[in-house]
Design a protein around this motif. Structure first.
Motif, short mmCIF file in Angstrom:
data_model
loop_
_atom_site.label_atom_id
_atom_site.label_comp_id
_atom_site.label_asym_id
_atom_site.label_seq_id
_atom_site.Cartn_x
_atom_site.Cartn_y
_atom_site.Cartn_z
N TYR A 96 0.81 -1.20 0.00
CA TYR A 96 0.00 0.00 0.00
C TYR A 96 0.85 1.26 0.00
CZ TYR A 96 -3.55 -3.35 1.50
OH TYR A 96 -4.39 -4.42 1.58
N LYS B 212 -2.08 3.69 3.64
CA LYS B 212 -2.04 2.34 4.19
C LYS B 212 -3.03 2.12 5.32
CE LYS B 212 1.14 -1.05 6.19
NZ LYS B 212 0.79 -2.10 5.19
N SER B 213 -3.16 3.10 6.20
CA SER B 213 -4.01 2.93 7.36
C SER B 213 -5.49 2.84 7.00
CB SER B 213 -3.79 4.07 8.36
OG SER B 213 -4.22 5.31 7.82
N ARG B 214 -5.86 3.30 5.83
CA ARG B 214 -7.26 3.31 5.42
C ARG B 214 -7.58 2.37 4.27
NH1 ARG B 214 -9.74 7.96 3.43
NH2 ARG B 214 -7.79 8.80 2.56
N SER C 80 0.89 6.76 2.49
CA SER C 80 -0.06 7.79 2.88
C SER C 80 -1.49 7.27 3.02
CB SER C 80 -0.03 8.94 1.87
OG SER C 80 -0.47 8.51 0.59
N SER D 21 -7.50 -1.25 2.02
CA SER D 21 -7.42 -2.71 2.01
C SER D 21 -7.73 -3.21 0.61
CB SER D 21 -8.39 -3.31 3.02
OG SER D 21 -8.33 -4.73 3.00
#
Length: 122
Positions: A61, A66-68, A64, A70
């Motif tokens: 990912y 990655k946390s959101r 910037s 999938s």
């Protein structure tokens, strides 16, 4: 001939999850060396790679996002999907899926879907 087709809602409300699916025909998503990518282009801005899922299911990912973000796949349907959570109007963009592979140390995006407009708005 490889063809990719994006599908999913064109309108998403802020704070919700954006979900898109890419259906691949003419080529298998489990064949080695290839990866399958989600790319977006906000209005007036350049292309932004969001992430990929490789032939073996490995995912990568953009830092910037990655946390959101999938990315998953359904090999029985030859599809891969994108989920982007907690969206804001800044996530409004045309979203593309594309096949990616490495050649001579560079990434080649050789086949693309037509793109689908997703608007984040109340």
């Amino acid at each position: 001939q490889v063809q990719l087709q994006e599908s999913g809602p064109g309108l998403v409300k802020p704070s919700q999850t954006l979900s898109l699916t890419c259906t691949v025909s003419g080529g298998s998503i489990i064949i080695s060396v290839y990866a399958w990518s989600w790319i977006r282009q906000p209005p007036g801005k350049g292309l932004e790679s969001m992430g990929v899922i490789a032939y073996d299911g490995s995912t990568y990912y953009s830092p910037s996002l990655k946390s959101r973000t999938s990315i998953s796949r359904d090999t029985s349907k030859n599809q891969f999907s994108l989920q982007l959570s907690s969206v804001t109007p800044e996530d409004t963009a045309v979203y593309y899926c594309a096949r990616v592979w490495s050649r001579a140390g560079s990434l080649l995006y050789d086949y693309w879907g037509q793109g689908t407009q997703v608007t984040v708005s109340s």
